[in-house]
Design a protein around this motif. Structure first.
Motif, PDB file in Angstrom:
ATOM      1  N   ILE A 156       7.005  -2.833  -9.042  1.00 34.63           N
ATOM      2  CA  ILE A 156       5.670  -3.009  -8.470  1.00 34.63           C
ATOM      3  C   ILE A 156       5.741  -3.232  -6.960  1.00 34.63           C
ATOM      4  O   ILE A 156       5.242  -2.427  -6.170  1.00 34.63           O
ATOM      5  N   GLN A 179       7.775  -0.520  -4.915  1.00 30.88           N
ATOM      6  CA  GLN A 179       7.083   0.765  -4.903  1.00 30.88           C
ATOM      7  C   GLN A 179       5.912   0.754  -3.928  1.00 30.88           C
ATOM      8  O   GLN A 179       5.708   1.697  -3.176  1.00 30.88           O
ATOM      9  N   ARG A 180       5.160  -0.330  -3.944  1.00 30.70           N
ATOM     10  CA  ARG A 180       3.994  -0.404  -3.047  1.00 30.70           C
ATOM     11  C   ARG A 180       4.410  -0.554  -1.593  1.00 30.70           C
ATOM     12  O   ARG A 180       3.790   0.029  -0.702  1.00 30.70           O
ATOM     13  N   GLN A 209       5.438   2.698   0.086  1.00 33.43           N
ATOM     14  CA  GLN A 209       4.350   3.629   0.371  1.00 33.43           C
ATOM     15  C   GLN A 209       3.619   3.299   1.667  1.00 33.43           C
ATOM     16  O   GLN A 209       2.802   4.087   2.133  1.00 33.43           O
ATOM     17  N   VAL A 210       3.929   2.150   2.270  1.00 29.40           N
ATOM     18  CA  VAL A 210       3.296   1.765   3.535  1.00 29.40           C
ATOM     19  C   VAL A 210       3.850   2.650   4.646  1.00 29.40           C
ATOM     20  O   VAL A 210       5.062   2.861   4.741  1.00 29.40           O
TER      21      VAL A 210
END
Length: 175
Positions: free
Chosen positions: A138, A141-142, A145-146
């Motif tokens: 979680i 992964q997030r 993506q930034v």
């Protein structure tokens, strides 16, 4: 006089030097560091050592994986070096164990870049493996993506693995 002269001293920016560095990593889950070094790192090092312009090669083998860092001449283009590294990895494929879960990967690295954020996650209600899975599946992964994030590394725990030990004599006697 010194204080007045100080204001007129020229200031020159420190030049930014991007060292052409590439990191190669491979994993062999469950293998001890000696096995990883001899069966994974050594064949890769033989092929990677043949690339022109390599000034320094260091490797580190750990439980289940190896990381090889290649530093090239300053005048070497890192993109061309990356193509040579990919070719060396492809050439080493026949010498690597057949049970590698995935082929070795590489990435360009700037050794001057330091982490800008380090997170620690703990929980009183979750098991450490669950905390690791949440961080890996979680949070990482997030964060990856930034925009502007080049790498997210999750460490501190092992992914759970099932190990089965069999007594061959007892197994044979039961048919």
């Amino acid at each position: 006089m010194g204080i007045v002269a100080y204001r007129f001293l020229p200031v020159a920016a420190i030049p930014r030097v991007d060292f052409p560095v590439i990191s190669v990593s491979a994993s062999l889950p469950g293998a001890d560091p000696a096995t990883v070094a001899s069966s994974v790192a050594a064949p890769l090092e033989r092929r990677l050592g043949q690339i022109s312009g390599v000034t320094e090669m260091t490797s580190q083998s750990t439980l289940g994986g190896t990381s090889i860092t290649l530093q090239f001449d300053l005048n070497r283009n890192v993109d061309r070096a990356a193509r040579d590294v990919q070719a060396a990895i492809n050439a080493a494929a026949n010498d690597l164990p057949i049970n590698l879960p995935s082929p070795p990967t590489y990435r360009k690295v700037n050794p001057a870049d330091a982490p800008i954020m380090i997170l620690a996650m703990i929980s009183e209600s979750l098991k450490p493996t669950q905390v690791y899975e949440n961080a890996d599946e979680i949070v990482a992964q997030r964060l990856s993506q930034v925009e502007g994030v080049s790498q997210v590394f999750v460490g501190g725990s092992e992914k759970s693995a099932v190990r089965v030990q069999i007594n061959p004599g007892a197994l044979a006697s039961t048919g």
